[in-house]
Design a protein around this motif. Structure first.
Motif, PDB file in Angstrom:
ATOM      1  N   LYS A 135      91.269 -11.011  45.000  1.00 37.99           N
ATOM      2  CA  LYS A 135      89.864 -11.372  45.260  1.00 37.99           C
ATOM      3  C   LYS A 135      89.517 -12.788  44.813  1.00 37.99           C
ATOM      4  O   LYS A 135      88.806 -13.510  45.497  1.00 37.99           O
ATOM      5  CB  LYS A 135      88.929 -10.402  44.532  1.00 37.99           C
ATOM      6  N   ASN A 136      89.971 -13.164  43.625  1.00 40.36           N
ATOM      7  CA  ASN A 136      89.596 -14.451  43.052  1.00 40.36           C
ATOM      8  C   ASN A 136      90.778 -15.014  42.250  1.00 40.36           C
ATOM      9  O   ASN A 136      90.792 -14.948  41.015  1.00 40.36           O
ATOM     10  CB  ASN A 136      88.364 -14.288  42.158  1.00 40.36           C
ATOM     11  N   PRO A 137      91.769 -15.564  42.953  1.00 38.46           N
ATOM     12  CA  PRO A 137      93.007 -15.972  42.284  1.00 38.46           C
ATOM     13  C   PRO A 137      92.841 -17.035  41.200  1.00 38.46           C
ATOM     14  O   PRO A 137      93.427 -16.905  40.126  1.00 38.46           O
ATOM     15  CB  PRO A 137      93.893 -16.477  43.421  1.00 38.46           C
ATOM     16  N   ILE A 138      92.052 -18.067  41.441  1.00 36.92           N
ATOM     17  CA  ILE A 138      91.922 -19.145  40.458  1.00 36.92           C
ATOM     18  C   ILE A 138      91.327 -18.615  39.157  1.00 36.92           C
ATOM     19  O   ILE A 138      91.873 -18.830  38.072  1.00 36.92           O
ATOM     20  CB  ILE A 138      91.056 -20.309  40.997  1.00 36.92           C
ATOM     21  N   GLU A 139      90.206 -17.926  39.260  1.00 41.72           N
ATOM     22  CA  GLU A 139      89.548 -17.395  38.064  1.00 41.72           C
ATOM     23  C   GLU A 139      90.466 -16.423  37.323  1.00 41.72           C
ATOM     24  O   GLU A 139      90.573 -16.468  36.097  1.00 41.72           O
ATOM     25  CB  GLU A 139      88.250 -16.691  38.465  1.00 41.72           C
ATOM     26  N   THR A 140      91.144 -15.562  38.062  1.00 42.93           N
ATOM     27  CA  THR A 140      92.034 -14.571  37.448  1.00 42.93           C
ATOM     28  C   THR A 140      93.214 -15.243  36.761  1.00 42.93           C
ATOM     29  O   THR A 140      93.587 -14.876  35.642  1.00 42.93           O
ATOM     30  CB  THR A 140      92.522 -13.571  38.516  1.00 42.93           C
ATOM     31  N   LEU A 141      93.797 -16.243  37.404  1.00 45.19           N
ATOM     32  CA  LEU A 141      94.939 -16.939  36.792  1.00 45.19           C
ATOM     33  C   LEU A 141      94.501 -17.794  35.611  1.00 45.19           C
ATOM     34  O   LEU A 141      95.237 -17.918  34.628  1.00 45.19           O
ATOM     35  CB  LEU A 141      95.674 -17.772  37.841  1.00 45.19           C
ATOM     36  N   ASN A 142      93.307 -18.370  35.684  1.00 46.99           N
ATOM     37  CA  ASN A 142      92.794 -19.110  34.525  1.00 46.99           C
ATOM     38  C   ASN A 142      92.646 -18.176  33.329  1.00 46.99           C
ATOM     39  O   ASN A 142      93.021 -18.522  32.208  1.00 46.99           O
ATOM     40  CB  ASN A 142      91.449 -19.759  34.845  1.00 46.99           C
ATOM     41  N   LYS A 143      92.119 -16.994  33.575  1.00 48.52           N
ATOM     42  CA  LYS A 143      91.947 -16.001  32.511  1.00 48.52           C
ATOM     43  C   LYS A 143      93.309 -15.531  31.999  1.00 48.52           C
ATOM     44  O   LYS A 143      93.527 -15.402  30.794  1.00 48.52           O
ATOM     45  CB  LYS A 143      91.137 -14.820  33.051  1.00 48.52           C
ATOM     46  N   PHE A 144      94.244 -15.287  32.906  1.00 44.01           N
ATOM     47  CA  PHE A 144      95.586 -14.818  32.565  1.00 44.01           C
ATOM     48  C   PHE A 144      96.336 -15.821  31.684  1.00 44.01           C
ATOM     49  O   PHE A 144      96.989 -15.452  30.728  1.00 44.01           O
ATOM     50  CB  PHE A 144      96.368 -14.540  33.855  1.00 44.01           C
ATOM     51  N   THR A 145      96.206 -17.106  32.013  1.00 45.71           N
ATOM     52  CA  THR A 145      96.946 -18.144  31.280  1.00 45.71           C
ATOM     53  C   THR A 145      96.183 -18.703  30.091  1.00 45.71           C
ATOM     54  O   THR A 145      96.776 -19.308  29.206  1.00 45.71           O
ATOM     55  CB  THR A 145      97.278 -19.330  32.212  1.00 45.71           C
ATOM     56  N   GLY A 146      94.859 -18.525  30.110  1.00 44.93           N
ATOM     57  CA  GLY A 146      94.048 -19.134  29.056  1.00 44.93           C
ATOM     58  C   GLY A 146      93.865 -20.625  29.277  1.00 44.93           C
ATOM     59  O   GLY A 146      93.430 -21.344  28.382  1.00 44.93           O
ATOM     60  N   LYS A 147      94.210 -21.091  30.476  1.00 51.30           N
ATOM     61  CA  LYS A 147      94.086 -22.508  30.822  1.00 51.30           C
ATOM     62  C   LYS A 147      93.318 -22.636  32.124  1.00 51.30           C
ATOM     63  O   LYS A 147      93.315 -21.733  32.951  1.00 51.30           O
ATOM     64  CB  LYS A 147      95.462 -23.143  31.012  1.00 51.30           C
ATOM     65  N   ALA A 159     108.184 -22.714  36.703  1.00 51.60           N
ATOM     66  CA  ALA A 159     107.418 -22.158  37.818  1.00 51.60           C
ATOM     67  C   ALA A 159     107.893 -20.747  38.150  1.00 51.60           C
ATOM     68  O   ALA A 159     107.075 -19.839  38.364  1.00 51.60           O
ATOM     69  CB  ALA A 159     107.528 -23.064  39.045  1.00 51.60           C
ATOM     70  N   ASN A 160     109.203 -20.545  38.171  1.00 51.70           N
ATOM     71  CA  ASN A 160     109.750 -19.216  38.470  1.00 51.70           C
ATOM     72  C   ASN A 160     109.378 -18.206  37.395  1.00 51.70           C
ATOM     73  O   ASN A 160     109.032 -17.061  37.709  1.00 51.70           O
ATOM     74  CB  ASN A 160     111.260 -19.281  38.641  1.00 51.70           C
ATOM     75  N   GLU A 161     109.435 -18.601  36.131  1.00 54.26           N
ATOM     76  CA  GLU A 161     109.046 -17.707  35.037  1.00 54.26           C
ATOM     77  C   GLU A 161     107.552 -17.389  35.106  1.00 54.26           C
ATOM     78  O   GLU A 161     107.136 -16.257  34.866  1.00 54.26           O
ATOM     79  CB  GLU A 161     109.400 -18.335  33.692  1.00 54.26           C
ATOM     80  N   PHE A 162     106.758 -18.392  35.442  1.00 55.64           N
ATOM     81  CA  PHE A 162     105.320 -18.200  35.578  1.00 55.64           C
ATOM     82  C   PHE A 162     105.023 -17.193  36.685  1.00 55.64           C
ATOM     83  O   PHE A 162     104.268 -16.236  36.495  1.00 55.64           O
ATOM     84  CB  PHE A 162     104.654 -19.549  35.867  1.00 55.64           C
ATOM     85  N   LEU A 163     105.640 -17.376  37.846  1.00 63.70           N
ATOM     86  CA  LEU A 163     105.437 -16.446  38.951  1.00 63.70           C
ATOM     87  C   LEU A 163     105.917 -15.042  38.587  1.00 63.70           C
ATOM     88  O   LEU A 163     105.253 -14.059  38.901  1.00 63.70           O
ATOM     89  CB  LEU A 163     106.155 -16.940  40.207  1.00 63.70           C
ATOM     90  N   ALA A 164     107.058 -14.946  37.900  1.00 64.69           N
ATOM     91  CA  ALA A 164     107.572 -13.638  37.495  1.00 64.69           C
ATOM     92  C   ALA A 164     106.585 -12.926  36.565  1.00 64.69           C
ATOM     93  O   ALA A 164     106.384 -11.710  36.677  1.00 64.69           O
ATOM     94  CB  ALA A 164     108.931 -13.793  36.815  1.00 64.69           C
ATOM     95  N   SER A 165     105.935 -13.673  35.675  1.00 61.67           N
ATOM     96  CA  SER A 165     104.960 -13.050  34.768  1.00 61.67           C
ATOM     97  C   SER A 165     103.731 -12.558  35.534  1.00 61.67           C
ATOM     98  O   SER A 165     103.166 -11.511  35.203  1.00 61.67           O
ATOM     99  CB  SER A 165     104.559 -14.019  33.648  1.00 61.67           C
ATOM    100  N   ILE A 166     103.340 -13.281  36.572  1.00 61.71           N
ATOM    101  CA  ILE A 166     102.217 -12.854  37.415  1.00 61.71           C
ATOM    102  C   ILE A 166     102.589 -11.581  38.173  1.00 61.71           C
ATOM    103  O   ILE A 166     101.822 -10.623  38.212  1.00 61.71           O
ATOM    104  CB  ILE A 166     101.803 -13.967  38.402  1.00 61.71           C
ATOM    105  N   TYR A 167     103.787 -11.567  38.763  1.00 64.29           N
ATOM    106  CA  TYR A 167     104.231 -10.388  39.507  1.00 64.29           C
ATOM    107  C   TYR A 167     104.281  -9.161  38.594  1.00 64.29           C
ATOM    108  O   TYR A 167     103.796  -8.097  38.965  1.00 64.29           O
ATOM    109  CB  TYR A 167     105.614 -10.603  40.118  1.00 64.29           C
ATOM    110  N   LYS A 168     104.857  -9.331  37.421  1.00 60.66           N
ATOM    111  CA  LYS A 168     104.993  -8.214  36.468  1.00 60.66           C
ATOM    112  C   LYS A 168     103.614  -7.659  36.110  1.00 60.66           C
ATOM    113  O   LYS A 168     103.400  -6.449  36.136  1.00 60.66           O
ATOM    114  CB  LYS A 168     105.730  -8.687  35.219  1.00 60.66           C
ATOM    115  N   LYS A 169     102.694  -8.541  35.803  1.00 61.01           N
ATOM    116  CA  LYS A 169     101.334  -8.122  35.445  1.00 61.01           C
ATOM    117  C   LYS A 169     100.673  -7.391  36.626  1.00 61.01           C
ATOM    118  O   LYS A 169     100.045  -6.340  36.438  1.00 61.01           O
ATOM    119  CB  LYS A 169     100.508  -9.342  35.027  1.00 61.01           C
ATOM    120  N   ALA A 170     100.838  -7.912  37.830  1.00 59.80           N
ATOM    121  CA  ALA A 170     100.233  -7.287  39.014  1.00 59.80           C
ATOM    122  C   ALA A 170     100.850  -5.921  39.295  1.00 59.80           C
ATOM    123  O   ALA A 170     100.158  -4.998  39.718  1.00 59.80           O
ATOM    124  CB  ALA A 170     100.381  -8.200  40.230  1.00 59.80           C
TER     125      ALA A 170
END
Length: 116
Positions: free
Chosen positions: A31-43, A8-19
């Motif tokens: 604006k649209n966290p679920i859609e953006t994170l789905n696209k970011f993770t491919g899941k 979870a911490n690594e996942f959050l760190a990757s989101i922060y870095k990308k942002a």
């Protein structure tokens, strides 16, 4: 073996870095966290229909942000043996501490599909 908390911490760190590096990603994430994170993770996230993900851009150094957590109910409180003994003995000089770990685990469980 990596723990769920480490993942979870690594996942959050990757989101922060990308942002931090990508203004468009950060804007879309707010604006649209679920859609953006789905696209970011491919899941596709497995989040309950009654839950929502709220992302706030807290990168402005001139602002102070305070996040108010939900008020815990007695169901959320898990007392240690010492705390139970304090209550039963009537020693009210010792403070009781809420186990926030259960709440944090619940949040991790909601978004675990993104980092499994």
């Amino acid at each position: 073996m990596e723990s769920t908390e480490q993942k979870a911490n690594e996942f959050l760190a990757s989101i922060y870095k990308k942002a931090w590096e990508d203004e468009v990603f950060k804007r879309d994430l707010v604006k649209n966290p679920i859609e953006t994170l789905n696209k970011f993770t491919g899941k596709k996230a497995n989040i309950s229909i009654d839950k929502s993900v709220i992302v706030e851009d807290q990168t402005n150094p001139n602002h102070v942000y305070i996040n108010i957590p939900p008020k815990p109910s007695m169901e959320d409180v898990e007392l240690t043996e010492d705390q139970l003994e304090t209550i039963s003995g009537g020693d009210f000089d010792n403070p009781l501490y809420i186990d926030w770990g259960g709440l944090i685990d619940g949040v991790k469980e909601e978004v675990s599909s993104w980092f499994d």
